[in-house]
Scaffold this motif. Structure first.
Motif, mmCIF file in Angstrom:
data_model
loop_
_atom_site.group_PDB
_atom_site.id
_atom_site.type_symbol
_atom_site.label_atom_id
_atom_site.label_comp_id
_atom_site.label_asym_id
_atom_site.label_seq_id
_atom_site.Cartn_x
_atom_site.Cartn_y
_atom_site.Cartn_z
ATOM 1 N N TRP A 6 2.441 1.029 -6.954
ATOM 2 C CA TRP A 6 1.162 1.278 -6.293
ATOM 3 C C TRP A 6 1.313 2.285 -5.156
ATOM 4 N N ARG A 7 2.356 2.140 -4.348
ATOM 5 C CA ARG A 7 2.572 3.062 -3.243
ATOM 6 C C ARG A 7 2.895 4.473 -3.736
ATOM 7 N N ARG A 10 -0.284 5.953 -5.102
ATOM 8 C CA ARG A 10 -1.180 6.311 -4.005
ATOM 9 C C ARG A 10 -0.711 7.582 -3.317
#
Length: 231
Positions: A6-7, A10
């Protein structure tokens, strides 16, 4: 693993947004700046059909200001009889002119300030997007979206209020038809509708930033409230 993915995703999306901001920045500016006027047109049209006023869009707002100012100028000769001893009539005429100019000034300043602030906030969009990379600076990105929503809602509330306010101006002008009389009571009762309309309008405009802050879950952005602090 999911959090790391997710990081990473993102970070890649933020990097892409920042490096490719120019191609669609103009579209975003145009879209966000036009949303308040498009929605406000619908609101004003609904108010116009309900109250019977001839206001079809936000473009008619300047005409409302002109009508209010012209009504004030028509009242002045009825209050002041050009006699040196008519101190009360002269004072009342000056007060009503000041009230009218204050309301028009605050209304115009609130609209311009909301539009200018929205333009500045959107122009700094890449800065706020970059801050979304880190958890401790993500609050600035959230603030960016919140402030943008606040300024859009403020414009909607201002235009909606002015659309209904035009109806109140027409009623106050109709109530002032006829002579003002020569005594103090007659002059005061003659000008009272317009004075009340300007005072109420001035007060409501100062409350709009607070209402917009409540609706968007943020603090009030003083486009009109900042003016009250200078008075």
């Amino acid at each position: 693993p999911l959090e790391a993915a997710w990081r990473l995703g993102r970070a890649m999306f933020i990097y892409w947004m920042v490096t490719n901001w120019a191609p669609f920045s103009e579209t975003i500016y145009t879209l966000v700046q036009s949303i308040p006027e498009v929605l406000a047109n619908r609101i004003v049209q609904t108010i116009s059909s309900t109250t019977g006023t001839q206001v079809s869009s936000v473009d008619a707002v300047p005409a409302m200001f002109d009508a209010l100012y012209e009504a004030t100028l028509r009242v002045v000769p009825e209050l002041y009889t050009s006699v040196l001893t008519d101190f009360f009539g002269a004072l009342l005429a000056i007060i009503i002119i000041i009230f009218t100019l204050l309301f028009i000034g605050v209304a115009v300043a609130a609209i311009i300030a909301a539009k200018v602030l929205l333009f500045i906030i959107l122009a700094l969009g890449p800065v706020w997007i970059i801050m979304a990379l880190f958890n401790y600076s993500f609050k600035f990105t959230e603030g960016f979206f919140t402030v943008t929503a606040n300024l859009v809602v403020q414009q909607l509330l201002i235009y909606g209020f002015l659309g209904f306010y035009y109806y109140m101006v027409q009623l106050s002008v109709s109530a002032m038809e006829g002579g003002a009389g020569t005594d103090i009571t007659g002059k005061l009762s003659h000008v009272m509708p317009l004075m009340l309309v300007t005072l109420v309008g001035f007060y409501v405009l100062l409350q709009i930033p607070i209402i917009a802050g409540i609706l968007t879950g943020s603090g009030p952005i003083g486009t009109a409230g900042a003016i009250s602090g200078m008075l």
